[in-house]
Design a protein around this motif. Structure first.
Motif, PDB file in Angstrom:
ATOM      1  N   ILE A  26       0.846  -1.189   0.000  1.00  0.00           N
ATOM      2  CA  ILE A  26       0.000   0.000   0.000  1.00  0.00           C
ATOM      3  C   ILE A  26       0.884   1.243   0.000  1.00  0.00           C
ATOM      4  N   ILE A  27       0.599   2.172  -0.908  1.00  0.00           N
ATOM      5  CA  ILE A  27       1.335   3.432  -1.001  1.00  0.00           C
ATOM      6  C   ILE A  27       0.754   4.380   0.047  1.00  0.00           C
ATOM      7  N   ASP A  41       1.100   7.573   0.932  1.00  0.00           N
ATOM      8  CA  ASP A  41       0.571   8.910   0.646  1.00  0.00           C
ATOM      9  C   ASP A  41      -0.669   8.894  -0.242  1.00  0.00           C
ATOM     10  N   LYS A  42      -1.019   7.721  -0.807  1.00  0.00           N
ATOM     11  CA  LYS A  42      -2.248   7.605  -1.590  1.00  0.00           C
ATOM     12  C   LYS A  42      -3.397   7.049  -0.754  1.00  0.00           C
ATOM     13  N   CYS A  43      -3.068   6.340   0.313  1.00  0.00           N
ATOM     14  CA  CYS A  43      -4.088   5.703   1.152  1.00  0.00           C
ATOM     15  C   CYS A  43      -4.746   6.752   2.054  1.00  0.00           C
ATOM     16  N   LYS A  99      -5.112  14.087   6.125  1.00  0.00           N
ATOM     17  CA  LYS A  99      -6.028  12.940   6.151  1.00  0.00           C
ATOM     18  C   LYS A  99      -6.435  12.635   7.588  1.00  0.00           C
ATOM     19  N   TRP A 150      -2.980   5.328   7.589  1.00  0.00           N
ATOM     20  CA  TRP A 150      -2.867   4.531   6.365  1.00  0.00           C
ATOM     21  C   TRP A 150      -2.675   3.064   6.717  1.00  0.00           C
ATOM     22  N   CYS A 155      -9.927  -0.972  -3.922  1.00  0.00           N
ATOM     23  CA  CYS A 155      -9.413   0.373  -3.640  1.00  0.00           C
ATOM     24  C   CYS A 155      -9.730   1.333  -4.792  1.00  0.00           C
ATOM     25  N   PHE A 173      -8.730   4.432  -4.885  1.00  0.00           N
ATOM     26  CA  PHE A 173      -7.716   5.478  -4.945  1.00  0.00           C
ATOM     27  C   PHE A 173      -6.385   4.985  -5.523  1.00  0.00           C
ATOM     28  N   LYS A 174      -6.400   3.751  -6.023  1.00  0.00           N
ATOM     29  CA  LYS A 174      -5.208   3.146  -6.619  1.00  0.00           C
ATOM     30  C   LYS A 174      -4.010   3.224  -5.684  1.00  0.00           C
ATOM     31  N   ALA A 175      -4.295   2.997  -4.410  1.00  0.00           N
ATOM     32  CA  ALA A 175      -3.233   3.051  -3.404  1.00  0.00           C
ATOM     33  C   ALA A 175      -2.549   1.706  -3.219  1.00  0.00           C
TER      34      ALA A 175
END
Length: 633
Positions: free
Chosen positions: A571-572, A574-576, A603, A607, A625, A627-629
């Motif tokens: 899981i990335i 900063d995208k989660c 946020k 995460w 997902c 958000f493509k996290a």
């Protein structure tokens, strides 16, 4: 029915069908009802059209059921032919859109957002709507599929109106068996089942063969079993009479009075439409005793197969018809010399048969001018995989693979890079992107390590793993091998085990050499084409994508992130956004908050992270997902 009665019948059928187009009043709502259309809701759409037309009292609207139009990715497909409007084809016409279609006819407007491909429908006023569906049809030439999506396959009159049984009439009253066979030889038609053997020479062998009991047979191979292939099924569903007519012509040419259609039981709609067509043909005198008053007798039976891929091989198919276990027998003798119950038997597949009436109606010279010097006519393909416009296509031999994939198929989904195309199913090989300008014909594909096969074409993009694809086809061959000969029985199993090792990161560099050695032995020693061609997908990918095999073996990585055992999900941060949707979808509770419970700036929730010791790599988290996290690598 006599010949004179047939002429009157044909004229009446033609005038009746032509009146739908010429009276200036009748509107046709034409719905594709092949297996693909029905599975997408075509029958419900037809019911809704009937309901609306009845409620509105629209007496000049005719709702017609036809076979597959070939636009499988747009089903349910509806063609509109209405006075004062251009012909148009709509895609995705579910029942809830039927009212809008009927209203658009009344207002003489086009629902542009529903037009197949969003294309212009005024390219050629004389062409059919299908031919105007650029780019899907602009490079096609429909010979085999000439009636598919055009006529009601359960209406004999519509077949008759489009020159149906005209070739049979010609053969019975104007030609001798020798001239019929000469015409087929002159056309250059080669078998479309995969081997590409000249059809005319096969018929000639059957004609010259001597039967001990004065019995000969004609057989249609409709046991289509390649993954992703449905050409024969759709042809029968859309135009069953063309196969019956061709088989009867062959019976007359070789001196046979009995025919069999061997078709898999998994094709219930095709079987039904064959049964209807046979009943109609017998009632009108096109099958049975004294056909058209000529004194020639010929009838056909349907035999259902249980779905064994090996029964696509002609000798195994014949054994199955006889009630024996479907296993190949050595050749020679060939079936044309010694086939069903030891008698001369001519066997061709559905596509080959469907060409016959057209060749005899339009002439061998006309057919021979289509295609290439080595491969005359057209070829039908089931175009599937990562292509935008998947469906049934028919192109002249010599058309390049790139034209089929890009111009006809509309290119690769999502704008991704094309990796290659698998032709010939489990018997073929992968043709890589640099080879796509190769013309489609029998010889060219063999030179590339593939083959024409029956016509399956599966397109792959950059996200497909060639090792995984090879393993899929080899596992299929393991399951479908009849086990009669050891090279195939043992070889397919050994190659499958090695490929499985490689996809799990347990392979060695020696395994590549083992695959090549076993594959070469199988090609040289197997009894039938199943075993001889089973190594093709593996051998072609090793030759053209060797670096991918090495990556799996040495670096324990799948470049395409497809081999499950070599995947790693993460899981990335900063995208989660910490929403926890992925956690809810994880079946093994492998997702949790990060160790410190930290929250990214801006946020509200911590995460998430994935525990690799629990992860079963099912991909549910990635799919859920928004958000493509979540990535896999």
């Amino acid at each position: 029915m006599t010949r004179e009665e047939l002429k009157k019948y044909r004229q009446a059928s033609f005038e009746d069908m032509n009146s739908w187009f010429a009276d200036g009043k009748t509107t046709q709502i034409i719905v594709g009802t092949g297996t693909c259309g029905n599975a997408s809701g075509a029958q419900t759409t037809i019911a809704e059209f009937n309901k609306i037309v009845k409620e509105k009292g629209l007496k000049d609207v005719k709702i017609r059921s036809v076979g597959c139009m070939g636009l499988c990715s747009f089903e349910p497909v509806v063609e509109i032919v209405a006075p004062g409007m251009e012909k148009v084809i709509y895609g995705g016409v579910k029942a809830d859109k039927a009212a809008a279609v009927v209203d658009s006819i009344a207002s003489k407007t086009i629902l542009k957002d529903m037009v197949v491909g969003g294309v212009s429908f005024k390219e050629d006023k004389k062409a059919s709507a299908m031919e105007n569906a650029v780019p899907t049809f602009n490079k096609q030439k429909r010979i085999v599929l000439r009636n598919c999506g055009v006529i009601n396959p359960e209406n004999l009159e519509e077949y008759i109106a489009r020159d149906g049984y005209k070739a049979l009439e010609k053969v019975l009253f104007e030609m001798t068996p020798e001239t019929v066979i000469d015409e087929i030889k002159k056309s250059g038609l080669r078998g479309r089942g995969g081997a590409g053997f000249p059809t005319g020479f096969k018929w000639e062998a059957g004609y010259k063969a001597v039967s001990k009991n004065n019995i000969k047979y004609v057989v249609c191979n409709a046991d289509e079993g390649d993954p992703g292939a449905y050409m024969d099924r759709s042809t029968i569903e859309g135009d069953p009479h063309s196969v019956l007519e061709a088989m009867t012509i062959c019976g007359r040419a070789i001196g046979a009075t009995k025919g069999f259609i061997y078709i898999r039981a998994e094709y219930p709609l095709a079987v039904h439409r064959l049964e209807v067509a046979m009943e109609q043909s017998r009632a009108k005198g096109f099958l049975g005793k004294n056909i058209l008053g000529s004194g020639f007798d010929f009838d056909i039976e349907i035999r259902l197969g249980a779905g064994a891929f090996v029964c696509g091989e002609e000798t195994a198919l014949l054994r199955s018809i006889e009630g024996q276990r479907g296993m190949p027998t050595p050749k020679p003798p060939f079936p044309a010399q010694c086939g069903l119950w030891g008698e001369p038997t001519v066997i061709n597949n559905v596509e080959t048969w469907a060409n016959i009436p057209v060749i005899l109606n339009k002439g061998a010279d006309w057919f021979a001018k289509i295609g290439t010097d080595d491969s005359h006519g057209t070829k039908v393909f089931a175009l599937t995989g990562k292509v935008n416009n998947s469906g049934l296509v028919e192109v002249p031999m010599g058309t390049t693979l790139r034209e089929i994939i890009v111009d006809v198929g509309g290119g690769i989904k999502g704008g991704k890079k094309i990796k290659g195309a698998q032709t010939g199913g489990p018997s073929g090989g992968i043709i890589c992107e640099s080879e796509l300008d190769t013309p489609v014909d029998f010889g060219s594909l063999i030179k590339l390590g593939s083959m024409m096969g029956s016509g399956g074409m599966i397109v792959m993009d950059e996200d497909d793993c060639v090792v995984d694809v090879s393993k899929f086809y080899m596992d299929f061959c393991v399951d479908e091998s009849c086990g009669k000969c050891s090279p195939c029985r043992i070889g397919t199993r050994q190659m499958s085990m090695i490929l499985d090792k490689i996809t799990k990161g347990q392979g060695t560099m020696e395994d590549i050499e083992k695959l090549e050695d076993i594959g070469s032995a199988m090609k040289a020693c197997s009894l039938c084409a199943l075993g001889q061609s089973a190594p093709n997908p593996t051998l072609s990918t090793i030759k053209k994508f060797r670096e991918e095999y090495i990556e799996h073996i040495q670096n324990k990585k799948c470049p395409s992130a497809k081999c499950k055992d070599l995947l790693e999900y993460s899981i990335i941060a900063d995208k989660c956004i910490g929403c926890g949707i992925c956690l809810k979808h994880c079946p093994v509770s492998a997702i949790k908050n990060n160790e410190k419970g930290e929250v990214m700036a801006g946020k509200k929730l911590p995460w998430k992270i994935i525990d690799p010791s629990k992860c079963i790599k099912c991909g549910a988290c990635e799919t859920s997902c928004k958000f493509k996290a979540i990535i896999r690598k």
